[in-house]
Design an enzyme around this catalytic site. Structure first.
Site, PDB file in Angstrom:
ATOM      1  N   ASN A 163      -0.760 -45.017 -56.982  1.00  0.00           N
ATOM      2  CA  ASN A 163      -0.463 -44.155 -55.841  1.00  0.00           C
ATOM      3  C   ASN A 163       0.053 -44.964 -54.656  1.00  0.00           C
ATOM      4  O   ASN A 163       0.894 -44.502 -53.897  1.00  0.00           O
ATOM      5  CB  ASN A 163      -1.712 -43.387 -55.415  1.00  0.00           C
ATOM      6  CG  ASN A 163      -1.445 -42.523 -54.203  1.00  0.00           C
ATOM      7  OD1 ASN A 163      -0.659 -41.591 -54.266  1.00  0.00           O
ATOM      8  ND2 ASN A 163      -2.044 -42.885 -53.063  1.00  0.00           N
ATOM      9  N   ASP A 229       1.878 -45.474 -49.587  1.00  0.00           N
ATOM     10  CA  ASP A 229       2.074 -44.699 -50.819  1.00  0.00           C
ATOM     11  C   ASP A 229       3.408 -45.056 -51.476  1.00  0.00           C
ATOM     12  O   ASP A 229       4.443 -45.079 -50.810  1.00  0.00           O
ATOM     13  CB  ASP A 229       2.077 -43.194 -50.497  1.00  0.00           C
ATOM     14  CG  ASP A 229       0.681 -42.640 -50.316  1.00  0.00           C
ATOM     15  OD1 ASP A 229      -0.105 -43.267 -49.573  1.00  0.00           O
ATOM     16  OD2 ASP A 229       0.377 -41.591 -50.915  1.00  0.00           O
ATOM     17  N   ASP A 259      -5.816 -44.423 -61.275  1.00  0.00           N
ATOM     18  CA  ASP A 259      -6.463 -44.125 -60.004  1.00  0.00           C
ATOM     19  C   ASP A 259      -5.733 -42.984 -59.282  1.00  0.00           C
ATOM     20  O   ASP A 259      -4.501 -42.937 -59.263  1.00  0.00           O
ATOM     21  CB  ASP A 259      -6.422 -45.397 -59.143  1.00  0.00           C
ATOM     22  CG  ASP A 259      -7.209 -45.258 -57.854  1.00  0.00           C
ATOM     23  OD1 ASP A 259      -8.412 -44.981 -57.926  1.00  0.00           O
ATOM     24  OD2 ASP A 259      -6.616 -45.410 -56.764  1.00  0.00           O
ATOM     25  N   GLU A 295      -8.069 -40.211 -62.937  1.00  0.00           N
ATOM     26  CA  GLU A 295      -9.033 -39.790 -61.929  1.00  0.00           C
ATOM     27  C   GLU A 295      -8.440 -38.629 -61.133  1.00  0.00           C
ATOM     28  O   GLU A 295      -7.608 -38.839 -60.254  1.00  0.00           O
ATOM     29  CB  GLU A 295      -9.355 -40.953 -60.972  1.00  0.00           C
ATOM     30  CG  GLU A 295     -10.368 -40.569 -59.911  1.00  0.00           C
ATOM     31  CD  GLU A 295     -10.265 -41.381 -58.628  1.00  0.00           C
ATOM     32  OE1 GLU A 295     -11.229 -41.351 -57.838  1.00  0.00           O
ATOM     33  OE2 GLU A 295      -9.232 -42.034 -58.386  1.00  0.00           O
TER      34      GLU A 295
END
Ligand code: CA
Length: 564
Positions: A163, A229, A259, A295
């Site tokens: 991310n 990001d 993640d 996740e």
């Protein structure tokens, strides 16, 4: 005939196990490695019996060695697990030295939190995706860890944080330096600095954007200004991602823990599913067996939508943490039967989105408070049962290091990542110093050293629950079906049905008083095959009547004559 041969095979295996056990009365070692202490153990110890029924009853259960994705996985927070060189920081060689311990508990997969160079102790802000942080060791150490794990049948998952990067990652440094030298009235040029396109820069400060110092530009950084990001929609970034996963798959990692997949594109589930699809296709084109678990800290309907990407697994957040289904049920806020209903609901929703999905149950991780803190009045049984509820769910089951000891840790993140409690002596071999700023910890339960010799310890419970989980393949691989007539506020009863592995009947007493159930209608042809108890009281099954002491679990399987 095939069944008979299987039965003979099982009997031979059982005899071999008994023989092996006579050499080594420690927990059954599921790994291929030899047991170096075997000679030192007096053979007489093998015949000793325990006051605890499950220790003897389950003794001959052996793990089904199935090379599939239905694993039992140990999550290791690397800097807090085991220090091999005395600098106080956990490291890769420390993990290598504990593979006996990990195998002994029955884990056959490990997930290491990020190992890449990073200035933080948690390393979820990466500086270089294709290197190892020097405080953890070298690339050679990582390769040696992989080889040691594979030699024992343990798979290794790499934590992949896509991310965002660190703001000190060379991509972000190059983009920032370029924008600082760019005249205010000029637009960036891709050929001059493609790294600008790796992130999301803007002249306007949108929600989630922070100023780029020394410029009039802003950049997207949802978690923290030091974690810009990545622009995952852009092919230049996707090409980098492809090279990163190829680098690690070529080294032999077995898959990736992804993640923050719900943050890839903020509040856009369809876009996140599209990126997961790209990632799954890319990984499988390099290694068809690559396993991916994401996740997605969100609800069942969003998790279902993300399963539409074809990703193997997504963590089952609705069951986890202090307010998830398991805690609701174990604290008495919800009836026992809700646990079974919730499993059935999740299975139907996820299988509908991806028929090949593999559930990823867990109870706690490095972002949640540790489970011992959920039940402050509990002396052990509630904490034990809560973890059994998680470990007996179908799928690839995850356990956070130290939970098998009931370690404490809540409040700020550092507290949730305390040094693995190998010993009550903080100076003992392998002990880590823990994150800077950690409070305590003051552990309620004993250290591993002291729990090992206690047949009623949490550690022993984990080993027994995992032994049962792995001995009956249907537990991880079957489909849940509630036995309505046996389930109520106190008792959860369900079949786990599997066409290839047979059916298992699990009956759990989740309360502090005994329960009796008449199974004669539900369970004809079933026999008691494993028991999990939290006290010296015994589980019995006679003439169709099952007696469950407080906080105990019975596992029944179809007996041989019934199958034939
Ligand atoms: Ca170290």
């Amino acid at each position: 005939m095939k069944r008979f041969l299987q039965w003979v095979g099982s009997l031979l295996c059982a005899l071999l196990v008994v023989a092996a056990y006579a050499q080594n009365p420690q927990l059954f070692d599921t790994g291929a490695a030899s047991t170096p202490d075997a000679q030192a153990v007096p053979a007489a110890a093998a015949t000793s019996t325990s006051a605890i029924q499950m220790i003897d009853f389950n003794r001959n259960l052996v793990p089904a060695e199935l090379d599939d994705d239905y694993r039992t996985t140990y999550e290791i927070f690397v800097s807090s697990f085991c220090d091999s060189d005395g600098d106080g920081t956990g490291d890769l060689n420390g993990i290598r030295s504990k593979l006996d311990y990990i195998s002994e508990l029955g884990f056959d997969q490990i997930w290491l939190t990020p190992v890449h160079p990073s200035a933080t102790y948690h390393k979820y802000d990466v500086d270089d995706y294709c290197a190892i942080d020097p405080s953890f060791g070298t690339m050679g150490d990582y390769e040696a860890l992989l080889a040691d794990c594979h030699g024992r049948g343990i798979r290794v998952l790499l934590d992949l944080v896509l991310n965002h990067t660190s703001d000190t990652h060379p991509w972000f440094v190059a983009a920032s330096d370029y924008l600082r030298t760019l005249p205010a009235d000029k637009d960036p040029v891709f050929e001059e600095c493609p790294y600008v396109w790796y992130y999301t820069f803007s002249r306007e400060q949108y929600d989630g954007f922070v100023p780029l110092e020394g410029t009039s530009w802003y950049y997207e950084a949802r978690f923290w200004s030091e974690m810009p990001d990545l622009n995952l929609g852009n092919d230049v970034v996707r090409n980098e991602v492809r090279d990163i996963v190829r680098f690690w798959l070529d080294k032999g990692v077995d898959g990736f823990r992804l993640d923050a997949v719900t943050s890839y594109v903020t509040e856009d589930t369809a876009a996140n599913a599209e990126f997961l699809r790209y990632l799954a296709d890319t990984c499988r084109s390099i290694d068809p067996d690559c396993y991916l678990v994401g996740e997605a800290w969100t609800d069942q309907s969003s998790i279902s939508a993300l399963y539409g990407s074809g990703i193997d697994s997504l963590f089952e957040f609705p069951f986890a943490g202090p307010d998830g289904v398991i805690s609701q049920v174990m604290s008495g806020r919800a009836p026992a039967s809700d646990y079974v209903r919730a499993m059935m609901g999740a299975e139907a929703a996820y299988a509908g989105a991806n028929p090949a999905y593999v559930g990823a149950p867990f109870y706690t991780n490095h972002d949640t408070a540790r489970s011992a803190s959920y039940y402050p009045q509990d002396g052990g049984p509630v904490t034990k049962m809560a973890y059994a509820l998680s470990l007996l769910m179908p799928g690839d089951s995850f356990v956070y290091y130290g939970e098998e000891l009931g370690m404490e840790g809540s409040g700020k993140d550092e507290n949730k990542r305390a040094p693995m409690y190998w010993s009550s002596d903080a100076g003992a071999e392998g002990m880590c110093s823990g994150p800077a700023g950690i409070d305590g910890p003051q552990h309620k339960f004993a250290s591993l050293e002291d729990q090992r010799s206690d047949d009623l310890s949490l550690w022993r419970w984990f080993a027994e629950v995992i032994r049962v989980r792995r001995a009956f393949p249907a537990i991880a691989r079957g489909k849940t079906e509630m036995v309505e007539g046996l389930s109520d506020a106190d008792v959860a009863a369900f079949f786990r049905r599997s066409a290839s592995d047979g059916d298992v009947l699990v009956v759990m007493n989740l309360r502090d008083h005994a329960a009796e159930r008449d199974l004669s209608q539900a369970a004809g042809g079933f026999e008691l095959s494993a028991v999990l108890g939290t006290s010296e009281e015994r589980i019995t099954y006679e003439n169709g009547r099952l007696s469950l002491p407080a906080y105990s679990i019975a596992v029944l399987t179809q007996n041989q004559s019934f199958i034939d």
